[in-house]
Design a protein around this motif. Structure first.
Motif, short mmCIF file in Angstrom:
data_model
loop_
_atom_site.label_atom_id
_atom_site.label_comp_id
_atom_site.label_asym_id
_atom_site.label_seq_id
_atom_site.Cartn_x
_atom_site.Cartn_y
_atom_site.Cartn_z
N UNK A 224 0.02 1.80 6.61
CA UNK A 224 1.10 0.61 6.86
C UNK A 224 1.45 0.07 5.41
N UNK A 225 0.41 -0.01 4.63
CA UNK A 225 0.68 -0.60 3.33
C UNK A 225 1.67 0.41 2.14
N UNK A 226 1.24 1.74 2.44
CA UNK A 226 2.15 2.74 1.75
C UNK A 226 3.62 2.59 2.16
N UNK A 227 4.02 2.49 3.46
CA UNK A 227 5.28 2.17 3.98
C UNK A 227 5.77 1.05 3.57
N UNK A 228 5.20 -0.02 3.36
CA UNK A 228 5.69 -1.22 3.03
C UNK A 228 5.98 -1.15 1.56
N UNK A 229 5.36 -0.79 0.92
CA UNK A 229 5.37 -0.80 -0.78
C UNK A 229 6.05 0.30 -1.52
N UNK A 230 7.24 0.60 -1.83
CA UNK A 230 7.57 1.70 -2.49
C UNK A 230 6.71 1.91 -3.79
N UNK A 231 6.50 0.51 -4.35
CA UNK A 231 5.56 0.73 -5.82
C UNK A 231 4.36 1.67 -5.55
N UNK A 232 3.67 1.60 -4.40
CA UNK A 232 2.54 2.39 -4.04
C UNK A 232 2.85 3.84 -3.93
N UNK A 233 3.93 4.15 -3.28
CA UNK A 233 4.40 5.59 -3.45
C UNK A 233 4.59 6.18 -4.71
N UNK A 234 4.89 5.56 -5.99
CA UNK A 234 4.98 5.97 -7.25
C UNK A 234 3.69 6.11 -7.87
N UNK A 235 2.57 5.78 -7.37
CA UNK A 235 1.47 5.79 -8.08
C UNK A 235 1.17 7.46 -8.34
N UNK A 236 0.26 7.64 -9.38
CA UNK A 236 0.25 9.09 -9.74
C UNK A 236 -0.49 9.79 -8.53
N UNK A 237 -0.19 11.02 -8.41
CA UNK A 237 -0.50 11.92 -7.36
C UNK A 237 -2.28 12.06 -7.30
N UNK A 238 -2.73 12.08 -8.50
CA UNK A 238 -4.32 12.09 -8.58
C UNK A 238 -5.05 11.00 -7.85
#
Length: 314
Positions: A224-238
């Protein structure tokens, strides 16, 4: 009208909820109301609650879960601030005094929480919660997305925060508090009082001991949070692997060990959507079919695979 509304959801805790209420009524800060929501208890909880008379407000409802119970309390609460406490935890007498002073002197803070002592039948543990689980020095959405560092029984929050982000998600059977804090921290500052102000009871029958249920709901909250906030989707893969994606692998393997291949593959499909078809994904997908691999082989994760599940692929 009271400044603070204290909400206590309770279910079949007749032997403990009275102690919790007494710890709230012993507060040095006195401008508050206590709302106890009895979530369909079938023991003597009702009798215990009514012993407190008009010192508390009691709401009776059919068993709907802790989220629905907290929401019922919020709906009737009159306070400018809302405080939560679980029905087996205990407050220290100066908890509200310390936290309300913090909120009223720092108007930019939407939620304040504190450190706490942990105890069980053998007594209080040597380390406080914050010493055993150090809080990140930066308390922002991305650090909270990593892990939940806000214990519910320590929280006091502005009512306007809840009015803005909505009530607890009643479809979550656990991690509902984590979901709420993620919504709040995206809009307001949160603050930790490093002083322990709560005694948190470690219970062997805690919801946290249901590994499957906790993982399922934890992942739902993350999604839910990941879908709401594009900034979370840009966090480092690790970071995302360690604190989000790899939990799908752990849940899938849990299902495989229980010979629940269909559930494992459904979980792996969620993982594949976010991370792609990695080698660990392919290996777990293969062993989710019991005819393709022996039970002896699937009983234990090879060390190399286990390391990848924990740390992500290189």
């Amino acid at each position: 009208m009271p400044i603070v509304s204290v909400i206590i959801p309770t279910y079949r805790r007749a032997n403990l909820v009275g102690q919790t209420i007494e710890s709230v009524l012993a507060q040095t800060y006195t401008d508050y109301e206590v709302i106890v929501v009895n979530d369909g208890s079938t023991d003597k909880t009702v009798e215990v609650l009514y012993q407190f008379g008009d010192k508390i407000t009691v709401i009776q409802q059919k068993n709907k879960g802790v989220s629905a119970a907290r929401n019922a309390g919020i709906r009737v609460a009159q306070g400018r601030y809302i405080a939560f406490v679980d029905d087996d935890d205990l407050w220290l007498p100066n908890k509200l005094e310390k936290q309300i002073a913090c909120l009223e002197s720092h108007l930019n803070i939407g939620l304040v929480y504190s450190d706490m002592f942990c105890f069980n039948e053998n007594g209080v543990l040597p380390n406080t919660w914050a010493k055993a689980n150090p809080t990140p020095s930066v308390q922002r959405l991305w650090t909270l997305f990593g892990r939940n560092f806000i214990p519910t029984s320590t929280v006091v929050v502005h009512r306007e925060c809840l009015d803005a982000v909505g009530l607890f998600d009643e479809t979550l059977t656990s991690c509902e508090d984590y979901d709420m804090w993620l919504r709040i921290i995206a809009k307001w500052q949160v603050h930790l009082l490093s002083e322990p102000l709560v005694h948190y009871r470690l219970s062997p029958n805690s919801m946290q001991n249901n590994e499957e249920q906790m993982l399922v709901n934890w992942l739902r909250v993350k999604e839910k949070a990941f879908g709401r906030h594009p900034k979370l989707q840009k966090l480092p893969l690790k970071f995302l692997e360690s604190y989000f994606f790899n939990s799908y692998l752990s849940l899938a393997y849990l299902y495989i060990c229980r010979y629940q291949g269909a559930k494992a593959r459904q979980t792996l499909e969620h993982y594949q959507k976010f991370r792609g078809a990695t080698s660990v994904y392919k290996w777990l997908w293969m062993i989710s079919f019991p005819l393709l691999i022996s039970s002896q082989t699937s009983d234990k994760v090879p060390a190399s695979i286990k390391q990848l599940m924990q740390n992500g692929e290189k």
